[in-house]
Design a protein around this motif. Structure first.
Motif, short mmCIF file in Angstrom:
data_model
loop_
_atom_site.label_atom_id
_atom_site.label_comp_id
_atom_site.label_asym_id
_atom_site.label_seq_id
_atom_site.Cartn_x
_atom_site.Cartn_y
_atom_site.Cartn_z
N GLY A 1 0.80 -1.21 0.00
CA GLY A 1 0.00 0.00 0.00
C GLY A 1 0.83 1.26 0.00
N PRO A 2 0.24 2.38 0.36
CA PRO A 2 -1.16 2.50 0.72
C PRO A 2 -2.08 2.34 -0.48
CG PRO A 2 -0.16 4.66 0.59
CD PRO A 2 0.95 3.66 0.35
N SER A 3 -3.35 2.08 -0.19
CA SER A 3 -4.35 2.01 -1.24
C SER A 3 -5.21 3.28 -1.16
CB SER A 3 -5.20 0.74 -1.07
OG SER A 3 -5.98 0.84 0.11
N ALA A 4 -6.27 3.32 -1.90
CA ALA A 4 -7.12 4.51 -1.91
C ALA A 4 -7.67 4.84 -0.52
CB ALA A 4 -8.27 4.33 -2.90
N ARG B 1 9.66 -10.50 12.30
CA ARG B 1 11.10 -10.53 12.58
C ARG B 1 11.79 -11.65 11.80
NH1 ARG B 1 9.78 -10.11 18.55
NH2 ARG B 1 9.72 -7.89 18.91
N ALA B 2 11.17 -12.80 11.76
CA ALA B 2 11.80 -13.97 11.14
C ALA B 2 11.76 -13.93 9.62
CB ALA B 2 11.12 -15.25 11.64
N HIS B 3 10.67 -13.43 9.05
CA HIS B 3 10.47 -13.55 7.59
C HIS B 3 10.20 -12.24 6.87
CE1 HIS B 3 10.44 -17.89 8.02
NE2 HIS B 3 9.59 -17.75 9.02
N GLY B 4 10.07 -11.14 7.62
CA GLY B 4 9.76 -9.88 6.97
C GLY B 4 8.35 -9.82 6.43
N LEU B 5 7.50 -10.71 6.92
CA LEU B 5 6.10 -10.79 6.49
C LEU B 5 5.23 -10.97 7.72
CD1 LEU B 5 6.47 -13.43 3.63
CD2 LEU B 5 6.32 -10.95 3.35
N GLN B 6 4.01 -10.47 7.64
CA GLN B 6 3.01 -10.74 8.67
C GLN B 6 1.66 -10.38 8.09
OE1 GLN B 6 3.10 -6.73 11.38
NE2 GLN B 6 4.46 -8.29 12.11
N VAL C 1 6.51 -18.89 -2.89
CA VAL C 1 5.06 -18.85 -2.78
C VAL C 1 4.70 -18.42 -1.36
CG1 VAL C 1 2.90 -20.16 -2.92
CG2 VAL C 1 4.77 -20.65 -4.51
N HIS C 2 3.81 -17.44 -1.26
CA HIS C 2 3.36 -16.95 0.04
C HIS C 2 1.87 -17.22 0.20
CE1 HIS C 2 7.20 -15.01 0.42
NE2 HIS C 2 6.97 -14.22 -0.62
N THR D 1 -1.92 -6.08 -1.21
CA THR D 1 -0.98 -7.10 -0.76
C THR D 1 -0.52 -7.97 -1.92
OG1 THR D 1 -2.01 -7.06 1.42
CG2 THR D 1 -0.65 -8.97 0.91
N VAL D 2 -1.41 -8.31 -2.83
CA VAL D 2 -1.04 -9.08 -4.02
C VAL D 2 -0.04 -8.28 -4.86
CG1 VAL D 2 -1.91 -9.99 -6.22
CG2 VAL D 2 -3.12 -10.49 -4.09
N GLU D 3 -0.30 -7.00 -5.06
CA GLU D 3 0.61 -6.15 -5.83
C GLU D 3 1.98 -6.09 -5.17
OE1 GLU D 3 -1.48 -2.43 -6.21
OE2 GLU D 3 -2.95 -3.30 -7.61
N PHE D 4 2.00 -6.02 -3.85
CA PHE D 4 3.26 -6.02 -3.09
C PHE D 4 3.99 -7.35 -3.27
CE2 PHE D 4 5.34 -6.87 1.07
CZ PHE D 4 6.33 -5.89 1.01
N ALA D 5 3.25 -8.45 -3.19
CA ALA D 5 3.86 -9.78 -3.32
C ALA D 5 4.50 -9.97 -4.69
CB ALA D 5 2.82 -10.86 -3.07
N PHE D 6 3.79 -9.59 -5.75
CA PHE D 6 4.30 -9.80 -7.10
C PHE D 6 5.24 -8.68 -7.55
CE2 PHE D 6 0.37 -12.53 -7.92
CZ PHE D 6 1.05 -13.69 -7.64
N GLY D 7 5.22 -7.55 -6.85
CA GLY D 7 6.11 -6.44 -7.17
C GLY D 7 7.40 -6.55 -6.38
#
Length: 172
Positions: free
Chosen positions: A10-13, A63-68, A93-94, A117-123
């Motif tokens: 994000g951010p989104s709209a 902390r461990a994976h940079g994802l939550q 793959v997430h 979140t999808v845009e973040f994952a694939f970007g």
């Protein structure tokens, strides 16, 4: 924020994302303390210790994976909407997940958060694919996933609810 990956979707709209912190217990209670929300996650309400453990697990995941499953807020007034994010599942793959406070259901916010979140994952994350699942009775989540282009691949046993959950895949 985490040293492994300080980036966020994000951010989104209408929405902003940030990292969970130890100071967010009240936000966590508002989300995972809602029996309508947890019915689709665990089949029953979370107890106060389970809510605290869930918050700690999200912080540890960051902390461990940079994802939550990052907390999500309305841009206009800062209201806590819920969470949406990623977990590592397999190489490249997430798993995408989102939990919204019941007072925010039906406003298109899950779709908006998931799309960001999808845009973040694939970007920036350069993920190869995304996995997602939902409670079999949660038709709203099914609609969100299908609108985002996910395709049903199989049903998967989810011990927390004792049910087979429809499971989906979205490839880059």
């Amino acid at each position: 924020m985490t040293a492994a990956n300080p980036m966020l979707p994000g951010p989104s709209a209408r929405l902003l994302f940030r990292w969970w912190t130890a100071d967010d217990l009240e936000l966590a209670r508002g989300l995972w303390g809602d029996p309508q929300v947890t019915a689709k996650i665990a089949g029953e309400p979370f107890t106060p210790p389970q809510i605290a453990a869930r918050l700690a697990a999200e912080i540890d995941q960051g902390r461990a994976h940079g994802l939550q499953y990052w907390p999500v807020f309305l841009r206009d007034d800062g209201a806590h909407v819920g969470c949406c994010g990623l977990r590592p599942r397999a190489q490249g793959v997430h798993e995408l997940g989102f939990h919204l406070r019941s007072t925010f259901w039906g406003r298109g916010l899950a779709s908006e958060a998931a799309r960001a979140t999808v845009e973040f994952a694939f970007g920036p994350l350069a993920a190869r694919g995304l996995f997602a699942g939902h409670h079999p009775d949660n038709t709203a989540s099914r609609h969100v996933l299908l609108r985002l282009g996910f395709r049903h691949t199989h049903d998967e046993w989810y011990a927390a609810t004792g049910a087979m959950h429809p499971s989906y895949r979205l490839d880059r």
